[in-house]
Each structure stands twice: as C-alpha cells, then as structure tokens.
Design an enzyme around this catalytic site. Sequence first.
Site, PDB file in Angstrom:
ATOM      1  N   LYS A  55      20.225   7.376 -42.251  1.00 31.32           N
ATOM      2  CA  LYS A  55      20.637   7.846 -41.076  1.00 31.32           C
ATOM      3  C   LYS A  55      21.030   6.555 -40.302  1.00 31.32           C
ATOM      4  CE  LYS A  55      16.910   6.631 -38.623  1.00 31.32           C
ATOM      5  NZ  LYS A  55      16.952   6.016 -36.965  1.00 31.32           N
TER       6      LYS A  55
ATOM      7  N   THR B 245      20.343   9.205 -33.737  1.00 28.40           N
ATOM      8  CA  THR B 245      20.576   7.854 -34.095  1.00 28.40           C
ATOM      9  C   THR B 245      22.304   7.726 -33.983  1.00 28.40           C
ATOM     10  OG1 THR B 245      18.734   7.604 -35.507  1.00 28.40           O
ATOM     11  CG2 THR B 245      20.265   6.011 -35.546  1.00 28.40           C
TER      12      THR B 245
END
Length: 332
Positions: A191, A248
């Site tokens: 991520k 994120t």
Amino acid sequence: MGRAAVLGAGSWGTAFAKVLADAGTDVTLWARRTEVAEAISTDHVNRFYLDGVDLPSTLKATSDYREALDGASVVVLAVPSQSLRENLAVWAPSIGADATMLSLAKGIESGTLMRMSEVIVEVTGADPSRVAVLSGPNLAKEIAVGQPAATVIACTDSDRALELQKACATGYFRPYTNSDVVGCEIGGACKNVIALACGMASGIGLGENTSASIITRGLAEMIRLGVALGANPATLAGLAGVGDLVATCSSPLSRNRTFGAHLGAGGDMASAQAATNGQVAEGVKSCTSVRALALRHGVEMPLTDAVHRVCHEGMSVREAVGLLLGRRVKPE
C-alpha cells in the site's frame, strides 16, 4: 496482561503507545533521543514527531532500551522496516524468552526480500508463533487525537493475538484478530508503494478517476503477490488490504502520498524527503524490494515497477504515466 515496551518514538510508535496506555496497559516507550524521552515523561508531549497531541500521564518514556524491555511481556517494534534488523540485533538479548513481539513496520527488507516477521524470527531465533503484525488504516495523527479507527492484529497463535487485542482495545481503536500474517504484511508493504503512485498522479494534476484507477489496479497487484506467497485473498479485501490502501492513498497525512505528490510536482528526492519532515516514507525503498519479490515469484506488478523507476532510475512521473497508459489493453 503484563508490561508492554514500544521501541520507537516516531509518530506511529508514539500514537500506538498512547493507545496502549489509554487501554489501561502498563507501557514504556523507548526513544532513541534523550530529549524526546524527557519531553514525553515530563511534559507528556512528543513535539518532535506528534506535535499538538497530549499524551497520557501514565505513559512512561526512556532512552534506555534495557529499561524499556525489563519485564516486558509484549515488545512492540516501531522502527522503519529497513532499520529493523540492525536495531533488533541490539535489543534481542534483552527481550524476554516468551515475550510476544508485535511489528508495526510495513515493508520488505532490501536484499533479503524478507517480510518483517521473517526478519524478527531470523534475528531473535523466536518461534514464529511469538511474532505478530499490526496493519490497517492507521494514520497516526488521527488515532492520537482519538478519531475512530480499526486495525488487524495477525498472529498464528490465537491466544497471543487475543492478548494483544485486549491490550490495545479502546473506545476509539478497534482491533480485529487474524491468523494471516503473510496477507497483513504484504498489504502493509504494497500500500505504501501504491500511495506513492497516487501522490505522483495528484502532483502532476490528475484527478479522482486516475486515483481510483491506481488504487483499484494497485489492489490487484497486492492480491496477486499475496496469493503467490500464500496469503488469503480475503485478508487483502479487508482492513489490512483495502482499508489501509484507501487511507494511505487518499490522505494528506500519508507520508508516502505526500512524497509522491512532491515528485509529481517536479521536486527531486531530497525536496520530497523534506516535505515529509524527515520522517521515512517506507514505499521509497520498499518499491524496489516489492518489485524484486514479485519478479522472484513471477508476479506482474506494473504500478510498482513504474514507482521504482521514478524513485531509483531517473524516470519522470509523466514518462511513467505514459508507460502505464501504453500497456496493451486486456480483460480486467
């Protein structure tokens, strides 16, 4: 449960130590710098990495790792992924023989291509059942001020996972347990790389359609790699995968997204690092190790490859976008 030691007083280490203290756990936070430890103990703030947040008076801090580890039944490892091995080699002799070790680091080690739990087992000689990982949409500043968030604690020993769950469950922080350590770690490492790509796209002026496309195709890359390594796809469809990825990739609080945005706006690596206040954007190094891990297992990860080329081979963000758009069309 017994005492907890959090090793690493960066923004996330400090925020998680606060969570533990708020949950009623006896916790000591280790800071490398004496002035950071003193500010936490005396003024109950960490103005260096988590400015503006009042910390509980019950949270103790020290710059002596032996003091932090003395009697700790839970050891939380909150240093960057690429420095974990070096630090852990120093700490290992002081870690209790049956202590549970919980990794907050999200990355794949350069060179060895090991996940963080594998590094911990190799350095300490501990049985893998003693090692847990934590992953989820956990932006440190939001959690530190008490905004609701959820996370996943993965451990192959369900009793240890439940103990950790109890140790950090608060009215604002909801931990779930899972046995899929591999899936949680792959989600956490990948991520950050995809967040760099989202930041780069934003930096050159691209909009939400592009961001949504990057997130979705990034998830596909994450799942492909996770499955190749034995992860459960359902893990990556949950908090440790999609949840962490969305947070994120979308938030200005994300160091990786911020770093990528500065590169996209024409900045160089040094100015992008300055934009994150000197804190580590894990994806910058992990993009290379994730890419190498994918190549080892024959997994196609074009977004990860593009991020690596921008960060480490001098390719411009616009060239990388053109490269991705120029790929052949195919079924989803």
